[in-house]
Structures are given as C-alpha cells and as structure tokens.
Design a protein around this motif. Structure first.
Motif, short mmCIF file in Angstrom:
data_model
loop_
_atom_site.label_atom_id
_atom_site.label_comp_id
_atom_site.label_asym_id
_atom_site.label_seq_id
_atom_site.Cartn_x
_atom_site.Cartn_y
_atom_site.Cartn_z
N ARG A 1 58.86 58.31 27.09
CA ARG A 1 57.48 58.22 27.60
C ARG A 1 57.50 58.30 29.12
O ARG A 1 57.10 57.39 29.84
N PRO A 2 58.03 59.39 29.68
CA PRO A 2 58.25 59.48 31.13
C PRO A 2 56.98 59.30 31.96
O PRO A 2 57.06 58.84 33.10
N GLU A 3 55.84 59.60 31.40
CA GLU A 3 54.59 59.44 32.15
C GLU A 3 54.33 57.99 32.53
O GLU A 3 53.62 57.71 33.50
N LEU A 4 54.92 57.05 31.80
CA LEU A 4 54.73 55.63 32.09
C LEU A 4 55.68 55.10 33.16
O LEU A 4 55.45 54.03 33.72
N THR A 5 56.74 55.82 33.43
CA THR A 5 57.80 55.27 34.29
C THR A 5 57.98 55.99 35.62
O THR A 5 58.90 55.66 36.37
N LEU A 6 57.12 56.93 35.93
CA LEU A 6 57.30 57.72 37.16
C LEU A 6 57.39 56.84 38.41
O LEU A 6 58.15 57.15 39.33
N ASP A 7 56.64 55.77 38.46
CA ASP A 7 56.65 54.88 39.63
C ASP A 7 57.84 53.92 39.64
O ASP A 7 58.03 53.18 40.61
N TYR A 8 58.64 53.91 38.57
CA TYR A 8 59.70 52.92 38.45
C TYR A 8 61.09 53.53 38.31
O TYR A 8 62.04 52.84 37.96
N LEU A 9 61.23 54.81 38.58
CA LEU A 9 62.52 55.47 38.40
C LEU A 9 63.59 54.87 39.30
O LEU A 9 64.78 54.93 38.96
N HIS A 10 63.19 54.28 40.41
CA HIS A 10 64.17 53.65 41.30
C HIS A 10 64.88 52.46 40.64
O HIS A 10 65.96 52.06 41.08
N MET B 1 52.33 32.28 28.04
CA MET B 1 52.21 33.30 27.03
C MET B 1 53.42 34.24 27.11
O MET B 1 53.77 34.72 28.17
N GLU B 2 54.06 34.49 26.00
CA GLU B 2 55.25 35.33 25.96
C GLU B 2 54.84 36.79 25.88
O GLU B 2 53.92 37.16 25.17
N ASP B 3 55.55 37.64 26.64
CA ASP B 3 55.30 39.07 26.62
C ASP B 3 55.81 39.63 25.30
O ASP B 3 56.98 39.53 24.97
N THR B 4 54.93 40.27 24.53
CA THR B 4 55.32 40.78 23.22
C THR B 4 56.24 41.98 23.30
O THR B 4 56.83 42.37 22.32
N HIS B 5 56.40 42.56 24.49
CA HIS B 5 57.26 43.73 24.64
C HIS B 5 58.68 43.35 25.03
O HIS B 5 59.54 44.21 25.09
N THR B 6 58.94 42.11 25.28
CA THR B 6 60.26 41.69 25.70
C THR B 6 61.23 41.79 24.53
O THR B 6 60.98 41.25 23.47
N ASP C 1 54.05 51.34 21.70
CA ASP C 1 53.17 50.21 21.97
C ASP C 1 52.97 49.98 23.47
O ASP C 1 52.05 49.28 23.88
N PHE C 2 53.81 50.57 24.30
CA PHE C 2 53.71 50.38 25.74
C PHE C 2 52.57 51.20 26.32
O PHE C 2 52.27 52.29 25.85
N ASP C 3 51.96 50.62 27.35
CA ASP C 3 50.94 51.33 28.13
C ASP C 3 51.28 51.10 29.61
O ASP C 3 52.33 50.54 29.93
N GLU C 4 50.41 51.55 30.49
CA GLU C 4 50.70 51.42 31.93
C GLU C 4 50.86 49.96 32.35
O GLU C 4 51.75 49.63 33.14
N GLU C 5 50.02 49.11 31.83
CA GLU C 5 50.06 47.69 32.21
C GLU C 5 51.35 47.01 31.73
O GLU C 5 52.01 46.31 32.51
N SER C 6 51.71 47.21 30.48
CA SER C 6 52.92 46.55 29.98
C SER C 6 54.19 47.14 30.62
O SER C 6 55.16 46.41 30.82
N THR C 7 54.15 48.42 30.97
CA THR C 7 55.28 49.01 31.69
C THR C 7 55.40 48.40 33.08
O THR C 7 56.51 48.12 33.55
N ALA C 8 54.27 48.15 33.73
CA ALA C 8 54.29 47.52 35.05
C ALA C 8 54.85 46.10 34.97
O ALA C 8 55.60 45.67 35.85
#
Length: 79
Positions: A60-69, A1-6, A22-29
């Motif tokens: 949407r910084p709230e979605l990326t706090l864990d991924y700033l690295h 299945m292809e990721d629709t956010h790619t 369209d992004f949420d926590e799961e798709s950001t992960a």
C-alpha cells in the motif's frame, strides 16, 4: 485505548492482507509516530512495527510515501 493495528505482541502475529487493507492514512500515521518515538517495551515490538510499515510500503505504497525515511532500504552487499 489499544491500537487495533499493533502487531507487536507476544503472539508474533503474521501480517495478513486483511491487516494491510484495514490501514488508512490516520492509522499509518500512528504507526509511523510510534516508530519515530522509538519508545518500545522491548526491541521486538519496534521490529514488528517496522515490518508492518515495510509491508505497507510494499503493498500500500500510497500510505507510506511520507514515512519512507523510517524504512531502512539502503543497498548492501551480502558478500
């Protein structure tokens, strides 16, 4: 299945507000995991994902706090 956010395809799609909303926590992960794995077909696919994560960090910084690295935001002098 292809990721629709790619957005890492040959058409070089623009990152739109609709895509970002369209992004949420799961798709950001999922996006962050692809960047962590760094197993892309070509360097442009990885770069497109990086630009997408960076746009999410700005809009949407709230979605990326864990991924700033994953976003290289070091200061540099262009001179």
């Amino acid at each position: 299945m292809e990721d629709t956010h790619t957005i890492s395809n040959a058409k070089n799609q623009r990152i739109t507000t609709e895509i970002l909303l369209d992004f949420d926590e799961e798709s950001t992960a999922v996006l962050a995991e692809r960047l962590e794995q760094d197993d892309y077909i070509n360097p442009f696919a990885g770069l497109n994902d990086w630009h997408l994560l960076r746009a999410l960090a700005i809009h949407r910084p709230e979605l990326t706090l864990d991924y700033l690295h994953l976003i290289d935001q070091e200061q540099f002098d262009e001179d």
